[in-house]
Write an enzyme that holds these catalytic residues in place. Structure first.
Site, PDB file in Angstrom:
ATOM      1  N   ALA A 267       0.724  -1.344  -0.156  1.00 17.29           N
ATOM      2  CA  ALA A 267      -0.002   0.057   0.095  1.00 17.29           C
ATOM      3  C   ALA A 267       0.911   1.305  -0.119  1.00 17.29           C
ATOM      4  O   ALA A 267       1.899   1.262   0.502  1.00 17.29           O
ATOM      5  CB  ALA A 267      -1.196   0.005   1.266  1.00 17.29           C
ATOM      6  N   TYR A 268       0.271   2.353  -0.695  1.00 21.70           N
ATOM      7  CA  TYR A 268       1.283   3.694  -0.873  1.00 21.70           C
ATOM      8  C   TYR A 268       1.582   4.217   0.640  1.00 21.70           C
ATOM      9  O   TYR A 268       2.569   4.936   0.564  1.00 21.70           O
ATOM     10  CB  TYR A 268       0.372   4.516  -1.618  1.00 21.70           C
ATOM     11  CG  TYR A 268      -0.938   5.027  -1.375  1.00 21.70           C
ATOM     12  CD1 TYR A 268      -1.141   5.571  -0.014  1.00 21.70           C
ATOM     13  CD2 TYR A 268      -1.949   5.112  -2.144  1.00 21.70           C
ATOM     14  CE1 TYR A 268      -2.475   6.004   0.225  1.00 21.70           C
ATOM     15  CE2 TYR A 268      -3.162   5.353  -1.865  1.00 21.70           C
ATOM     16  CZ  TYR A 268      -3.676   5.820  -0.604  1.00 21.70           C
ATOM     17  OH  TYR A 268      -4.829   6.110  -0.449  1.00 21.70           O
ATOM     18  N   ARG A 269       1.112   3.769   1.619  1.00 25.18           N
ATOM     19  CA  ARG A 269       1.401   4.505   2.722  1.00 25.18           C
ATOM     20  C   ARG A 269       2.795   3.693   3.541  1.00 25.18           C
ATOM     21  O   ARG A 269       3.466   4.265   4.555  1.00 25.18           O
ATOM     22  CB  ARG A 269       0.386   4.372   3.950  1.00 25.18           C
ATOM     23  CG  ARG A 269       0.033   2.478   4.340  1.00 25.18           C
ATOM     24  CD  ARG A 269      -1.157   2.596   5.451  1.00 25.18           C
ATOM     25  NE  ARG A 269      -1.479   1.287   5.656  1.00 25.18           N
ATOM     26  CZ  ARG A 269      -2.453   0.520   4.937  1.00 25.18           C
ATOM     27  NH1 ARG A 269      -3.067   1.115   3.961  1.00 25.18           N
ATOM     28  NH2 ARG A 269      -2.744  -0.510   5.205  1.00 25.18           N
ATOM     29  N   TYR A 270       3.001   2.715   2.898  1.00 22.75           N
ATOM     30  CA  TYR A 270       4.361   1.831   3.412  1.00 22.75           C
ATOM     31  C   TYR A 270       5.562   2.014   2.288  1.00 22.75           C
ATOM     32  O   TYR A 270       6.790   1.827   2.592  1.00 22.75           O
ATOM     33  CB  TYR A 270       4.119   0.347   3.329  1.00 22.75           C
ATOM     34  CG  TYR A 270       3.105   0.124   4.291  1.00 22.75           C
ATOM     35  CD1 TYR A 270       2.870   0.203   5.545  1.00 22.75           C
ATOM     36  CD2 TYR A 270       2.055  -0.682   3.594  1.00 22.75           C
ATOM     37  CE1 TYR A 270       2.200  -0.159   6.492  1.00 22.75           C
ATOM     38  CE2 TYR A 270       0.933  -1.325   4.742  1.00 22.75           C
ATOM     39  CZ  TYR A 270       0.949  -0.945   5.825  1.00 22.75           C
ATOM     40  OH  TYR A 270       0.088  -1.179   6.811  1.00 22.75           O
ATOM     41  N   THR A 271       5.202   2.640   1.139  1.00 18.66           N
ATOM     42  CA  THR A 271       6.321   2.763  -0.032  1.00 18.66           C
ATOM     43  C   THR A 271       6.823   4.154  -0.152  1.00 18.66           C
ATOM     44  O   THR A 271       5.909   5.060   0.329  1.00 18.66           O
ATOM     45  CB  THR A 271       5.933   2.108  -1.258  1.00 18.66           C
ATOM     46  OG1 THR A 271       4.791   2.805  -1.791  1.00 18.66           O
ATOM     47  CG2 THR A 271       5.367   0.757  -1.179  1.00 18.66           C
TER      48      THR A 271
END
Length: 765
Positions: A128-132
């Protein structure tokens, strides 16, 4: 309650309703939607090779100062800015587009550098974009170079709060370098990636000779260079034709290899020798857009379903590099046969559609050939070059104006100071006395005292001389198309150095090698030959027991079911299944379920009419014949080779009418020369086999004539051997009638009663 009636000053909303034909209104609105999809979503722009979502992503990252040398930032920050400021669509679609820009197995020259889980070639999704986290690559920076130099137009964003560029002006040939795929309304695009050095070489050739032929361009522009490597196996002529028209298909295969040699060339046999003469094949690259996990599943399914019996096992030993190991059944397996089998049965060979459908500088979609596409790109780059020069000239003119004022101030420094100290309004006095412009006077008044050094005057004069020389060069550049082409060539040569074939990023990954003629081989020949016993139940359940077990064995059936047919066969046999409606079906003995359970219904494997009944199951014998007869006494002989069906739907062989059913399917032995037929009326006839025609389909001819009833059974035999039938009871004895002359008649006769002791059920057994 408020009064909803419009006042005198308010227009009546119903006055804006316009009567229009529904089809015209729908057509007009659909056309607007279609054009929006084509021009603002699905097709890339020829000039920078980007769709709007990709351009907005890179622009947002630039605005966030995510340059290649700066720190990473959360992908969520980028996605939020994109959907909030520039691209009012779903966050999932925007993040998916961003992830693809960062995948080195999806883009030949990635435009985003990702940190974290951005998916893999196995087909797994990104985190998910909150992790990358992400930032731009050097290639993306090169693509956006010159945005501040007046090279492109800017237009307002969807809400009018900010501006975004129409295209990116960079020299990087992104359209061909990274390719693009998309589906619009009524049209699509599919462009593979290519090698930048080859694109530059072809462009330089076109600049030097605008009339260059297409085949000359193809001498330096060799074809696709996919991110995942592989081997393009189309001929040079086929590739040239595809790029000439802008449409075609490209066959790409995975690479069998154990690595590169000292010269950097692939070892393309893929055979890894083991001890004792054993060997294994190694796949080091797979076709573009094929998920490694899916490919391995396909190969494993072939092994499990015994569709590729020459292959024993498949192992995934990949780390950062792909390494798929294939273990053959034995060391005697032909490696080339195994490769060809995998090309044919799996996605180890795939086809990439070539459709050079792009938006040109006028935002018009069209399919362009290679030469026209490069010409349009060169025109766009020259336009950017001219706009950059014009913008620079304006900057130089503004600076020269100020420098002129500064120099006048230094030459008359004491008088300037006196005016400033004594005059209430020094600007008009300075303008009148020294013939200055308003900007010059304002700049002099804004000078700092520290600048009043003699050294500063010398630097100003040197700057003015340098700017005048640059101005002269730029004017010559704008006046001369030849100089413009020379400048473009110089910039392209510099680009080629950074992406040359000797650089890690620029080295060609995909090999172009025309495939040898396809080897014709029968996949059935690879089935391992083993004896099986085929059992079919009364309710049409089928199974195969290993080995040739006794046909009268104690086989288990579901409750209410029982035996119908049992026969010995080999796994290499094709079984002919005959139904009473005259249709024949084919199924491979190797595809039958095992006999540990009750098997499977034949109707799940074949499209059989639910009202039809199976009357015979016969192994196919090449060159063999069957005697086919209906209950009406009509029949014919049929070649077994003609009865094989290629599909689940089978094929009609015996034409039947209401009340007519196929009842006899008997194999004709090579030595048989006569036919024996008995009717329900217990009349027997024997006639020569050559009186029965051999047909591919139909009703056949009359074998025996009846007044009442129909045919009970028919069989072929050798006349001198006589006719045998089983005796009644459990004795297991048979009786043979040697003298059949009393019953030997011409085909179609009524016949006479059979020999004494013939079974009462009128069956030959």
């Amino acid at each position: 309650m408020a009064n909803d009636t419009p006042t005198r000053d308010e227009p009546d909303p119903f006055d804006s309703i316009v009567d229009a034909p529904f089809d015209a209104a729908l057509s007009e609105r659909y056309l607007v939607y279609a054009l929006s999809t084509i021009t603002a979503r699905s097709l890339p722009d020829l000039r920078d090779g980007l769709k709007p979502v990709h351009r907005r992503l890179l622009w947002a990252m630039r605005q966030l100062k995510l340059n290649p040398t700066d720190a990473f930032k959360k992908s969520a920050r980028v996605v939020g800015d994109v959907i909030g400021k520039y691209h009012p669509h779903g966050d999932a679609s925007v993040y998916d587009a961003m992830v693809r820009l960062a995948q080195d197995f999806a883009l030949r020259y990635p435009l985003v550098e990702g940190q974290g889980n951005f998916g893999n070639i196995d087909g797994d999704n990104a985190a998910a974009y909150r992790y990358t986290e992400a930032r731009l690559t050097a290639t993306a920076a090169r693509l956006m170079a010159g945005l501040e130099e007046g090279t492109v137009d800017f237009h307002p964003t969807y809400n009018g709060e900010e501006e975004e560029p129409e295209i990116f002006p960079g020299m990087f040939p992104n359209l061909l370098a990274n390719g693009s795929t998309g589906i619009a309304v009524g049209m699509a695009t599919s462009i593979p990636s290519h090698n930048v050095a080859e694109i530059v070489d072809a462009t330089l050739m076109l600049i030097d000779n605008p009339h260059v032929e297409h085949h000359q361009l193809m001498e330096v522009f060799h074809g696709p260079d996919f991110a995942t490597g592989g081997v393009v196996v189309d001929s040079a002529a086929a590739l040239s034709q595809a790029y000439a028209t802008g449409k075609g298909a490209i066959r790409v295969r995975g690479r069998f290899s154990t690595g590169r040699d000292e010269a950097g060339n692939w070892e393309d046999s893929g055979i890894e020798r083991l001890g004792g003469g054993q060997w294994q094949l190694v796949i080091s690259e797979i076709p573009y857009m094929v998920a490694k996990g899916k490919l391995i599943e396909q190969i494993a399914a072939l092994i499990a379903d015994k569709k590729l019996p020459i292959l024993e096992d498949v192992r995934d030993e990949s780390d950062t590099a792909i390494r798929i190991v294939l273990v053959p059944k034995s060391r005697n397996v032909d490696p080339d046969l195994l490769k060809e089998s995998l090309y044919r049965l799996t996605e180890l060979e795939s086809r990439f559609s070539l459709n050079l459908n792009v938006l040109d500088a006028r935002r018009t979609p069209g399919v362009l050939g290679l030469k026209l596409l490069l010409q349009e790109w060169v025109i766009a780059q020259i336009d950017i070059l001219v706009r950059r020069a014009t913008h620079r000239l304006d900057k130089i003119a503004n600076r020269l104006e100020l420098l002129g004022g500064y120099i006048i101030a230094y030459l008359n420094l004491d008088r300037i100071i006196e005016i400033i100290r004594t005059e209430d309004e020094p600007k008009p006095v300075m303008i009148a006395e020294f013939e200055l412009t308003d900007r010059q006077a304002e700049a002099i008044l804004n000078m700092r005292l520290r600048s009043l050094r003699k050294l500063e005057e010398m630097e100003l004069r040197r700057e003015r001389d340098a700017l005048l020389a640059e101005q002269d060069d730029l004017n010559k550049l704008l006046e001369s198309p030849a100089r413009q082409r020379t400048r473009l060539k110089r910039d392209l040569v510099a680009l080629r150095k950074d992406y040359g074939p000797d650089t890690p990023l620029g080295r060609r990954r995909t090999t172009l090698a025309e495939a040898a003629p396809t080897r014709e081989f029968n996949m059935d020949a690879m089935i391992e030959k083993e004896p099986v016993t085929v059992i079919v139940s009364q309710r049409s359940w089928i199974r195969a027991a290993k080995g040739h077990v006794p046909l009268d064995g104690d086989f288990k059936f579901k409750e209410g079911d029982g035996p119908a047919f049992a026969l010995h066969a080999q796994t290499t046999d094709k079984l002919l299944i005959a139904l009473d409606n005259g249709r024949f079906y084919t199924i491979g003995a190797d595809k039958l379920p095992g006999a540990r359970g009750f098997g499977e219904p034949i109707r799940t494997m074949l499209d059989i009419d639910p009202d039809a009944q199976i009357i015979a199951v016969v192994p196919h014998r090449a060159g063999g014949q069957l005697l086919l007869a209906a209950n009406t006494g009509r029949g014919f002989a049929a070649e077994m080779d003609e009865l094989l069906a290629e599909t689940r739907k089978g094929r009609t062989v015996v034409s039947t009418k209401p009340g007519v059913k196929l009842t006899v399917v008997r194999e004709i032995a090579p030595e048989h020369d006569h036919v024996a037929v008995i009717g329900d009326n217990r009349k027997l006839v024997v006639f020569a086999l050559n009186e029965v025609p051999v047909l591919a389909k139909g009703q056949g001819v009359t074998l025996q004539r009846y007044r009442d009833g129909g045919m009970a059974d028919a069989i072929t035999l050798r006349l001198e051997d006589g006719m045998s039938w089983p005796m009644g009871g459990d004795s297991g004895r048979t009786r043979t009638e040697k003298d059949l002359l009393p019953w030997k008649v011409a085909r179609g006769a009524a016949g006479r009663l059979p020999p004494s002791g013939f079974p009462r059920d009128n069956k030959f057994g």
